[in-house]
Design a protein around this motif. Sequence first.
Motif, PDB file in Angstrom:
ATOM      1  N   LYS A 186       0.684  -1.130  -0.038  1.00 39.45           N
ATOM      2  CA  LYS A 186      -0.101   0.059  -0.168  1.00 39.45           C
ATOM      3  C   LYS A 186       0.756   1.201   0.009  1.00 39.45           C
ATOM      4  CE  LYS A 186      -4.439   1.702   1.873  1.00 39.45           C
ATOM      5  NZ  LYS A 186      -5.387   1.291   2.820  1.00 39.45           N
ATOM      6  N   THR A 187       0.662   2.084  -0.887  1.00 45.63           N
ATOM      7  CA  THR A 187       1.867   3.096  -1.258  1.00 45.63           C
ATOM      8  C   THR A 187       1.268   4.550  -1.342  1.00 45.63           C
ATOM      9  OG1 THR A 187       2.869   1.612  -2.670  1.00 45.63           O
ATOM     10  CG2 THR A 187       3.550   3.769  -2.822  1.00 45.63           C
ATOM     11  N   TYR A 188       1.863   5.042  -0.332  1.00 48.05           N
ATOM     12  CA  TYR A 188       1.491   6.632  -0.361  1.00 48.05           C
ATOM     13  C   TYR A 188       2.915   7.677  -0.907  1.00 48.05           C
ATOM     14  CZ  TYR A 188      -1.824   4.597   2.769  1.00 48.05           C
ATOM     15  OH  TYR A 188      -2.644   3.765   3.409  1.00 48.05           O
ATOM     16  N   VAL A 189       2.585   8.958  -1.400  1.00 49.62           N
ATOM     17  CA  VAL A 189       3.523   9.832  -1.680  1.00 49.62           C
ATOM     18  C   VAL A 189       3.266  11.011  -0.810  1.00 49.62           C
ATOM     19  CG1 VAL A 189       4.731  11.487  -3.198  1.00 49.62           C
ATOM     20  CG2 VAL A 189       4.235   9.099  -3.975  1.00 49.62           C
ATOM     21  N   VAL A 190       4.176  11.309   0.296  1.00 53.50           N
ATOM     22  CA  VAL A 190       3.895  12.594   1.094  1.00 53.50           C
ATOM     23  C   VAL A 190       4.246  13.772   0.202  1.00 53.50           C
ATOM     24  CG1 VAL A 190       4.281  13.857   3.250  1.00 53.50           C
ATOM     25  CG2 VAL A 190       4.233  10.862   3.020  1.00 53.50           C
ATOM     26  N   GLY A 191       3.160  14.655  -0.049  1.00 46.16           N
ATOM     27  CA  GLY A 191       3.312  15.716  -1.055  1.00 46.16           C
ATOM     28  C   GLY A 191       4.247  16.581  -0.777  1.00 46.16           C
ATOM     29  N   GLU A 192       4.381  16.891   0.509  1.00 48.34           N
ATOM     30  CA  GLU A 192       5.268  18.270   1.126  1.00 48.34           C
ATOM     31  C   GLU A 192       6.428  17.860   0.931  1.00 48.34           C
ATOM     32  OE1 GLU A 192       1.502  18.613   3.709  1.00 48.34           O
ATOM     33  OE2 GLU A 192       2.497  17.001   2.698  1.00 48.34           O
ATOM     34  N   GLY A 193       6.878  16.496   0.995  1.00 52.46           N
ATOM     35  CA  GLY A 193       8.258  16.078   0.993  1.00 52.46           C
ATOM     36  C   GLY A 193       8.794  15.524  -0.510  1.00 52.46           C
ATOM     37  N   SER A 194       8.324  16.193  -1.319  1.00 56.17           N
ATOM     38  CA  SER A 194       8.864  16.221  -2.836  1.00 56.17           C
ATOM     39  C   SER A 194       8.601  17.457  -3.536  1.00 56.17           C
ATOM     40  CB  SER A 194       8.028  14.828  -3.288  1.00 56.17           C
ATOM     41  OG  SER A 194       8.580  14.630  -4.648  1.00 56.17           O
ATOM     42  N   ARG A 195       9.376  17.563  -4.605  1.00 55.21           N
ATOM     43  CA  ARG A 195       9.389  18.572  -5.404  1.00 55.21           C
ATOM     44  C   ARG A 195       9.419  17.931  -6.959  1.00 55.21           C
ATOM     45  NH1 ARG A 195       8.345  20.449  -1.342  1.00 55.21           N
ATOM     46  NH2 ARG A 195       9.006  22.643  -0.628  1.00 55.21           N
ATOM     47  N   ALA A 196       9.062  18.670  -8.100  1.00 60.37           N
ATOM     48  CA  ALA A 196       8.893  18.166  -9.402  1.00 60.37           C
ATOM     49  C   ALA A 196       9.803  18.795 -10.263  1.00 60.37           C
ATOM     50  CB  ALA A 196       7.472  18.402  -9.898  1.00 60.37           C
ATOM     51  N   VAL A 197      10.391  18.150 -11.270  1.00 59.36           N
ATOM     52  CA  VAL A 197      11.115  18.902 -12.176  1.00 59.36           C
ATOM     53  C   VAL A 197      10.404  19.916 -13.282  1.00 59.36           C
ATOM     54  CG1 VAL A 197      12.492  18.533 -14.499  1.00 59.36           C
ATOM     55  CG2 VAL A 197      12.710  16.867 -12.549  1.00 59.36           C
ATOM     56  N   PRO A 199       6.979  21.631 -12.205  1.00 62.86           N
ATOM     57  CA  PRO A 199       5.768  21.645 -11.380  1.00 62.86           C
ATOM     58  C   PRO A 199       4.458  21.848 -11.984  1.00 62.86           C
ATOM     59  CG  PRO A 199       7.730  23.261 -10.737  1.00 62.86           C
ATOM     60  CD  PRO A 199       8.002  22.636 -11.965  1.00 62.86           C
ATOM     61  N   SER A 200       4.285  22.126 -13.234  1.00 68.98           N
ATOM     62  CA  SER A 200       3.248  22.294 -13.955  1.00 68.98           C
ATOM     63  C   SER A 200       2.476  20.926 -14.087  1.00 68.98           C
ATOM     64  CB  SER A 200       3.179  23.250 -15.254  1.00 68.98           C
ATOM     65  OG  SER A 200       3.845  22.513 -16.141  1.00 68.98           O
ATOM     66  N   ALA A 201       3.444  19.991 -13.955  1.00 72.03           N
ATOM     67  CA  ALA A 201       2.748  18.563 -14.322  1.00 72.03           C
ATOM     68  C   ALA A 201       2.335  17.970 -13.008  1.00 72.03           C
ATOM     69  CB  ALA A 201       3.959  17.611 -14.779  1.00 72.03           C
ATOM     70  N   TRP A 202       2.203  18.618 -11.891  1.00 74.54           N
ATOM     71  CA  TRP A 202       2.049  17.873 -10.630  1.00 74.54           C
ATOM     72  C   TRP A 202       0.629  17.208 -10.625  1.00 74.54           C
ATOM     73  CZ3 TRP A 202       5.422  17.881  -6.151  1.00 74.54           C
ATOM     74  CH2 TRP A 202       4.546  17.319  -4.869  1.00 74.54           C
ATOM     75  N   ALA A 203      -0.343  18.073 -11.168  1.00 76.51           N
ATOM     76  CA  ALA A 203      -1.739  17.511 -11.087  1.00 76.51           C
ATOM     77  C   ALA A 203      -1.840  16.474 -12.093  1.00 76.51           C
ATOM     78  CB  ALA A 203      -2.819  18.589 -11.441  1.00 76.51           C
ATOM     79  N   ASP A 204      -1.364  16.409 -12.878  1.00 72.08           N
ATOM     80  CA  ASP A 204      -1.286  15.247 -13.914  1.00 72.08           C
ATOM     81  C   ASP A 204      -0.554  14.026 -13.267  1.00 72.08           C
ATOM     82  OD1 ASP A 204      -2.651  16.592 -15.826  1.00 72.08           O
ATOM     83  OD2 ASP A 204      -0.910  17.198 -17.262  1.00 72.08           O
ATOM     84  N   VAL A 205       0.554  14.186 -12.680  1.00 70.53           N
ATOM     85  CA  VAL A 205       1.270  13.035 -12.034  1.00 70.53           C
ATOM     86  C   VAL A 205       0.651  12.623 -11.200  1.00 70.53           C
ATOM     87  CG1 VAL A 205       3.245  12.391 -10.674  1.00 70.53           C
ATOM     88  CG2 VAL A 205       3.619  13.793 -12.703  1.00 70.53           C
ATOM     89  N   GLU A 206      -0.344  13.467 -10.196  1.00 69.43           N
ATOM     90  CA  GLU A 206      -1.142  12.889  -9.133  1.00 69.43           C
ATOM     91  C   GLU A 206      -2.328  11.979  -9.571  1.00 69.43           C
ATOM     92  OE1 GLU A 206      -3.289  14.731  -5.062  1.00 69.43           O
ATOM     93  OE2 GLU A 206      -1.930  15.797  -6.235  1.00 69.43           O
ATOM     94  N   ARG A 207      -2.677  12.558 -10.823  1.00 66.15           N
ATOM     95  CA  ARG A 207      -4.024  11.455 -11.304  1.00 66.15           C
ATOM     96  C   ARG A 207      -3.457  10.227 -11.856  1.00 66.15           C
ATOM     97  NH1 ARG A 207      -5.846  16.641 -13.043  1.00 66.15           N
ATOM     98  NH2 ARG A 207      -4.619  16.660 -14.864  1.00 66.15           N
ATOM     99  N   GLU A 208      -2.125  10.285 -12.458  1.00 70.42           N
ATOM    100  CA  GLU A 208      -1.474   9.068 -12.795  1.00 70.42           C
ATOM    101  C   GLU A 208      -1.155   8.182 -11.856  1.00 70.42           C
ATOM    102  OE1 GLU A 208       2.254   7.265 -15.463  1.00 70.42           O
ATOM    103  OE2 GLU A 208       2.121   9.427 -15.036  1.00 70.42           O
ATOM    104  N   LEU A 209      -0.457   8.655 -10.563  1.00 71.86           N
ATOM    105  CA  LEU A 209      -0.621   7.737  -9.586  1.00 71.86           C
ATOM    106  C   LEU A 209      -1.630   7.158  -8.825  1.00 71.86           C
ATOM    107  CD1 LEU A 209       2.180   9.946  -7.789  1.00 71.86           C
ATOM    108  CD2 LEU A 209       2.673   7.825  -8.579  1.00 71.86           C
ATOM    109  N   LYS A 210      -2.571   7.811  -8.644  1.00 72.50           N
ATOM    110  CA  LYS A 210      -3.945   7.462  -8.095  1.00 72.50           C
ATOM    111  C   LYS A 210      -4.487   6.289  -9.406  1.00 72.50           C
ATOM    112  CE  LYS A 210      -8.428   8.990  -6.830  1.00 72.50           C
ATOM    113  NZ  LYS A 210      -9.638  10.292  -6.635  1.00 72.50           N
TER     114      LYS A 210
END
Length: 233
Positions: A186-197, A199-210
Amino acid sequence: MASADGFKPALVVVDFQEDFCPPNGSLAVTGGRDIAPLVNSLLALPFAMTVATKDWHPQDHVSFASNHAPPNNKPFESVTIANPHNAAETETTRLWPDHCVQGSKGAELVPELDVAKVQHVVEKGQDRRVEMYSAFKAPFDDPVVAQSGLAELLREGGITDVYAVGLAFDYCVKYTAIDSAKEGFKTYVVGEGSRAVDPSAWADVERELKEKGVTVVSADGEEVKKVKDLGAA
């Protein structure tokens, strides 16, 4: 430490290395160093296992633009890489500036990281022939080319849940989390503990992860509180 219901979590800190952080990293992620306080606060929680992963590339690694002939040697452009054991299996990946070369300053974990609380360090990306964003394995499956041993380490520790942080959200953190879920954790990413190459892709990546069974959670959320509560058990 595990709870009465068998909950036994691990924290995986992905590639928190000098080359991925300002001001001098060759592939610095904007704000990458800023996650250190949050990551250290998580390391202080009663996780049953803590792991830091490291990109650990040979100088002739296929992901380095410098190792390709012109005109296909431009950083941040895409190339096709074939499975070295099966030319029919390919992946499209980006080329990067040289980074995290084995034994280099850029490959070191950042000094802000509380390494005294890291129980295991897992090195990845050592096979010069293949890209390896995931801390579990290279993307090829037919046959599998490179594995880090992380899945076995977690299983041997009886881990049930994996919490991922580190760099970068849209590359190594994403693929590590997806493979963690594939491995049955069971896997989680703690959002505040990461940064993106990107940043505009964050929402798309979050959807893909889900879609892949991974949940992006808050450090103040119930999922992290469940780890904190192990200390009171």
